[in-house]
Design a protein around this motif. Structure first.
Motif, PDB file in Angstrom:
ATOM      1  N   PRO A 191       0.826  -1.229   0.000  1.00  0.00           N
ATOM      2  CA  PRO A 191       0.000   0.000   0.000  1.00  0.00           C
ATOM      3  C   PRO A 191       0.849   1.264   0.000  1.00  0.00           C
ATOM      4  O   PRO A 191       1.966   1.288   0.531  1.00  0.00           O
ATOM      5  CB  PRO A 191      -0.804  -0.128   1.307  1.00  0.00           C
ATOM      6  CG  PRO A 191      -0.019  -1.064   2.172  1.00  0.00           C
ATOM      7  CD  PRO A 191       0.684  -1.998   1.234  1.00  0.00           C
ATOM      8  N   SER A 192       0.329   2.293  -0.607  1.00  0.00           N
ATOM      9  CA  SER A 192       1.004   3.587  -0.612  1.00  0.00           C
ATOM     10  C   SER A 192       0.912   4.214   0.778  1.00  0.00           C
ATOM     11  O   SER A 192       0.262   3.672   1.678  1.00  0.00           O
ATOM     12  CB  SER A 192       0.350   4.514  -1.644  1.00  0.00           C
ATOM     13  OG  SER A 192      -0.997   4.778  -1.257  1.00  0.00           O
ATOM     14  N   LYS A 193       1.582   5.343   0.941  1.00  0.00           N
ATOM     15  CA  LYS A 193       1.606   6.006   2.256  1.00  0.00           C
ATOM     16  C   LYS A 193       0.197   6.381   2.711  1.00  0.00           C
ATOM     17  O   LYS A 193      -0.138   6.273   3.882  1.00  0.00           O
ATOM     18  CB  LYS A 193       2.496   7.255   2.173  1.00  0.00           C
ATOM     19  CG  LYS A 193       2.817   7.873   3.524  1.00  0.00           C
ATOM     20  CD  LYS A 193       3.847   8.981   3.363  1.00  0.00           C
ATOM     21  CE  LYS A 193       4.235   9.557   4.724  1.00  0.00           C
ATOM     22  NZ  LYS A 193       5.251  10.623   4.597  1.00  0.00           N
ATOM     23  N   THR A 194      -0.638   6.763   1.759  1.00  0.00           N
ATOM     24  CA  THR A 194      -2.022   7.153   2.106  1.00  0.00           C
ATOM     25  C   THR A 194      -2.923   5.935   2.230  1.00  0.00           C
ATOM     26  O   THR A 194      -4.011   6.017   2.781  1.00  0.00           O
ATOM     27  CB  THR A 194      -2.587   8.093   1.024  1.00  0.00           C
ATOM     28  OG1 THR A 194      -2.617   7.392  -0.233  1.00  0.00           O
ATOM     29  CG2 THR A 194      -1.739   9.340   0.895  1.00  0.00           C
ATOM     30  N   GLY A 195      -2.467   4.801   1.676  1.00  0.00           N
ATOM     31  CA  GLY A 195      -3.281   3.590   1.710  1.00  0.00           C
ATOM     32  C   GLY A 195      -4.354   3.549   0.657  1.00  0.00           C
ATOM     33  O   GLY A 195      -5.167   2.621   0.599  1.00  0.00           O
ATOM     34  N   GLN A 247      -2.252   0.673  -4.440  1.00  0.00           N
ATOM     35  CA  GLN A 247      -1.201  -0.321  -4.284  1.00  0.00           C
ATOM     36  C   GLN A 247      -0.016   0.043  -5.179  1.00  0.00           C
ATOM     37  O   GLN A 247      -0.186   0.360  -6.355  1.00  0.00           O
ATOM     38  CB  GLN A 247      -1.725  -1.713  -4.666  1.00  0.00           C
ATOM     39  CG  GLN A 247      -2.762  -2.272  -3.697  1.00  0.00           C
ATOM     40  CD  GLN A 247      -2.156  -2.605  -2.341  1.00  0.00           C
ATOM     41  OE1 GLN A 247      -1.117  -3.254  -2.254  1.00  0.00           O
ATOM     42  NE2 GLN A 247      -2.819  -2.165  -1.277  1.00  0.00           N
ATOM     43  N   CYS A 248       1.187   0.002  -4.588  1.00  0.00           N
ATOM     44  CA  CYS A 248       2.400   0.305  -5.349  1.00  0.00           C
ATOM     45  C   CYS A 248       3.071  -0.999  -5.781  1.00  0.00           C
ATOM     46  O   CYS A 248       3.196  -1.941  -4.985  1.00  0.00           O
ATOM     47  CB  CYS A 248       3.377   1.112  -4.502  1.00  0.00           C
ATOM     48  SG  CYS A 248       2.712   2.701  -3.971  1.00  0.00           S
ATOM     49  N   SER A 249       3.510  -1.066  -7.014  1.00  0.00           N
ATOM     50  CA  SER A 249       4.181  -2.254  -7.543  1.00  0.00           C
ATOM     51  C   SER A 249       5.666  -2.211  -7.212  1.00  0.00           C
ATOM     52  O   SER A 249       6.296  -1.150  -7.293  1.00  0.00           O
ATOM     53  CB  SER A 249       4.008  -2.334  -9.063  1.00  0.00           C
ATOM     54  OG  SER A 249       2.639  -2.424  -9.393  1.00  0.00           O
ATOM     55  N   VAL A 250       6.223  -3.379  -6.849  1.00  0.00           N
ATOM     56  CA  VAL A 250       7.639  -3.466  -6.497  1.00  0.00           C
ATOM     57  C   VAL A 250       8.229  -4.747  -7.100  1.00  0.00           C
ATOM     58  O   VAL A 250       7.583  -5.793  -7.077  1.00  0.00           O
ATOM     59  CB  VAL A 250       7.853  -3.503  -4.962  1.00  0.00           C
ATOM     60  CG1 VAL A 250       9.347  -3.519  -4.632  1.00  0.00           C
ATOM     61  CG2 VAL A 250       7.152  -2.338  -4.277  1.00  0.00           C
ATOM     62  N   GLY A 264      15.113   8.318  10.384  1.00  0.00           N
ATOM     63  CA  GLY A 264      13.678   8.053  10.295  1.00  0.00           C
ATOM     64  C   GLY A 264      13.160   8.269   8.895  1.00  0.00           C
ATOM     65  O   GLY A 264      13.795   8.878   8.033  1.00  0.00           O
ATOM     66  N   GLY A 265      11.952   7.728   8.667  1.00  0.00           N
ATOM     67  CA  GLY A 265      11.293   7.967   7.374  1.00  0.00           C
ATOM     68  C   GLY A 265      11.295   6.735   6.508  1.00  0.00           C
ATOM     69  O   GLY A 265      12.343   6.196   6.210  1.00  0.00           O
ATOM     70  N   THR A 266      10.109   6.297   6.151  1.00  0.00           N
ATOM     71  CA  THR A 266       9.961   5.194   5.186  1.00  0.00           C
ATOM     72  C   THR A 266       9.108   5.738   4.054  1.00  0.00           C
ATOM     73  O   THR A 266       7.956   5.381   3.896  1.00  0.00           O
ATOM     74  CB  THR A 266       9.297   3.971   5.845  1.00  0.00           C
ATOM     75  OG1 THR A 266       8.075   4.382   6.461  1.00  0.00           O
ATOM     76  CG2 THR A 266      10.210   3.353   6.888  1.00  0.00           C
ATOM     77  N   ASN A 267       9.724   6.658   3.310  1.00  0.00           N
ATOM     78  CA  ASN A 267       8.970   7.395   2.298  1.00  0.00           C
ATOM     79  C   ASN A 267       8.452   6.487   1.200  1.00  0.00           C
ATOM     80  O   ASN A 267       9.136   5.635   0.691  1.00  0.00           O
ATOM     81  CB  ASN A 267       9.866   8.467   1.659  1.00  0.00           C
ATOM     82  CG  ASN A 267      10.146   9.596   2.616  1.00  0.00           C
ATOM     83  OD1 ASN A 267       9.224  10.167   3.170  1.00  0.00           O
ATOM     84  ND2 ASN A 267      11.422   9.900   2.830  1.00  0.00           N
ATOM     85  N   THR A 268       7.217   6.690   0.844  1.00  0.00           N
ATOM     86  CA  THR A 268       6.620   6.066  -0.337  1.00  0.00           C
ATOM     87  C   THR A 268       5.536   7.008  -0.833  1.00  0.00           C
ATOM     88  O   THR A 268       5.341   8.083  -0.274  1.00  0.00           O
ATOM     89  CB  THR A 268       6.060   4.667  -0.002  1.00  0.00           C
ATOM     90  OG1 THR A 268       5.627   4.051  -1.205  1.00  0.00           O
ATOM     91  CG2 THR A 268       4.910   4.710   0.971  1.00  0.00           C
TER      92      THR A 268
END
Length: 557
Positions: free
Chosen positions: A426-430, A433-436, A552-556
């Motif tokens: 999931p993206s930061k906002t939820g 869905q982000c592909s990886v 800190g920070g788990t940016n997406t």
């Protein structure tokens, strides 16, 4: 290993000697009205799978029957395959027309070599034959020592009846093959102990025939019990397993299946496939075969050039030697112009044939003997040949080496790697869905990306300089100085499977790992060496976390 690069066009005489002209076939059926062709085993396989999946009310007896057909599918002869197609009423999938009986179809592309068109050739169906016909030179380059190996990466061509499934079944593809030449009387391997304790999912032919599931088996036990023919074959199975999981293949979806007897290639005495599970089922991606001495013997017989190795003994040995001496005065007087062919046939006798002739000559005085070059039987009298055994001291022996061959289908491995590496999160906002792609740093085409945190000339210049340093260190990298938000730039590179992202900000440089999204603060001058160690697997990300400050920070997105 000695790497070679052989031509794609192979003369008919080479592939005739290797057996491909006569035996490199698949069974095909034809729509009796439209002429459309299909692979017979694929139609039967699809019928069985479709019925097993869709018919939930099928009886246990019928279900077991279809499962058994799938288990022995590659073992079925043309007649048995045709009988099953008729029994189940299988018709052409596109037109529903009746199908012909299965018949063999040669999978090689034929061509004509030279302007006269008199020399027939084929596009090579494998890279191996180029290595075999050059064995004499390769053996010399290796200092006339065994074992040794030659390897080749290149295009191969097969005229598939029904190409499909993207990269999985195509008519032109990339093969990477190793031909490991070994003494047929000693197929041990000095490095087998390094892989003997590996536990692999093995699927021997007995389990397949009895419809059992593959079970994790220690490689050393499989070789000791004779399930795998020899140590060298077992060693390459172990190394193939390690190679595939290092690439990123899921070890729980990787198995090694032994060929059924009727399924084995005409040259093999034991053969295993590394099969990887994907959305199309279990796919053969690597073939590992003990080709015995078939190929070198076949090319020796056809070319009359001995493709052999020589073993030197540490001490001279006494050996019993068969001596066959035609009495040319008698054979010449009796056979006239045919005498030479008779003498050559006598000298070419095997030891059992010669000793049987000796016994009969001593008891009967004459014997009937077939001379193939004359295509007739002749009578050999006792005074025409002397057959005896002598004991000689020898310092070595000549023999034809056996070959162990791992053959890698590069396109299939890459396709399965795509499937095993892809996931979404999931993206930061939820909200999406982000592909990886979780590509291992070893195989990721781009090792890292370099970003300035925000668009500033100072940050852009530092990012550009850092990108140059990474390139000089041998790391492929991508720089992104667009004004897009850092979260979106991270997501963009995650989608490409880039394992690391380097961000330049006011405080220095951070390095982000793709899957955990963790970041560490690293001095700019240490970034190239750190990433080099991470990509070469000399250092794990967990170890890097202990060396540097975690930020800190788990940016997406």
């Amino acid at each position: 290993m000695l790497e070679v690069d052989c031509p794609c066009v192979t003369p008919h005489v080479v592939l005739k000697a290797s057996g491909h002209v006569d035996k490199f076939t698949d069974l095909m059926v034809k729509d009796e009205k439209s002429g459309q062709c299909y692979r017979a085993d694929h139609l039967l396989k699809e019928y069985c799978k479709e019925n097993l999946e869709k018919d939930l009310l099928m009886s246990t007896e019928k279900r077991d029957e279809l499962k058994h057909v799938l288990a022995v599918l590659d073992e079925l002869s043309a007649e048995e395959l045709g009988a099953k197609i008729k029994q189940y009423g299988i018709v052409a999938p596109d037109t529903k027309n009746p199908l012909s009986d299965p018949y063999p179809f040669n999978l090689m592309f034929s061509t004509l070599i030279g302007p006269t068109g008199l020399l027939q050739g084929y596009l090579r169906p494998e890279t191996a034959q180029g290595i075999f016909v050059n064995f004499k030179d390769l053996y010399y380059y290796n200092g006339t020592k065994l074992p040794f190996a030659a390897a080749q990466i290149g295009q191969a061509f097969r005229n598939e009846i029904a190409p499909r499934q993207g990269l999985l079944r195509v008519r032109e593809f990339t093969l990477a093959e190793i031909e490991h030449f070994v003494n047929p009387d000693d197929k041990s391997h000095p490095k087998f102990k390094d892989v003997a304790d590996l536990k692999l999912l093995l699927f021997p032919r007995e389990e397949q025939m009895n419809m059992k599931d593959p079970v994790p088996t220690r490689l050393g036990d499989a070789v000791a019990k004779g399930v795998i023919n020899n140590e060298t074959l077992g060693y390459f199975i172990g190394r193939t397993y390690l190679f595939l999981i290092t690439l990123g293949i899921d070890k729980l979806r990787l198995r090694f299946r032994q060929h059924l007897l009727n399924e084995m290639a005409h040259y093999a005495c034991d053969c295993w496939d590394a099969e990887i599970e994907c959305s199309y089922g279990w796919i053969e991606c690597v073939g590992l075969a003990d080709r015995s001495a078939y190929d070198l013997k076949a090319h020796t017989e056809k070319s009359k050039i001995e493709l052999i190795a020589r073993e030197k003994f540490t001490e001279p040995k006494e050996v019993e030697k068969l001596v066959i001496m035609p009495i040319k005065k008698e054979t010449g007087r009796f056979f006239k112009g045919d005498a030479r062919k008779v003498e050559e046939a006598l000298e070419a006798m095997s030891e059992p044939e010669a000793m049987e002739m000796k016994e009969r000559l001593e008891s009967e005085g004459q014997v009937s003997f077939k001379v193939c070059t004359l295509n007739k039987d002749v009578t050999i009298n006792k005074n025409m040949v002397s057959i005896s055994k002598t004991v000689e001291k020898v310092t070595g022996r000549s023999f034809t080496p056996s070959v162990i061959e791992p053959s890698f289908g590069i396109g299939r491995i890459i396709y399965c790697l795509y499937e095993h590496s892809f996931y979404t999160r999931p993206s930061k906002t939820g909200e999406e869905q982000c592909s990886v792609f979780r590509f291992s740093p070893v195989v990721a085409p781009i090792k890292c990306t370099v970003f300035p945190l925000v668009q500033k000339k100072e940050f852009d210049a530092r990012a550009t300089e850092l990108s140059k340093q990474l390139t000089r260190a041998g790391l492929s990298c991508k720089i992104d100085t667009t004004g897009t938000s850092i979260g979106k730039r991270y997501a963009r590179t995650d989608e490409l499977g880039v394992p690391f992202a380097v961000t330049v900000d006011a405080e220095g440089v951070t390095v982000r790992e793709r899957d955990s999204k963790e970041q560490i603060r690293v001095p700019a001058e240490e970034v190239p060496s750190l990433l080099k160690d991470l990509c070469d697997q000399q250092l794990s990300w967990e170890e890097a976390l202990t060396r540097y400050e975690i930020v800190g920070g788990t940016n997406t997105v």
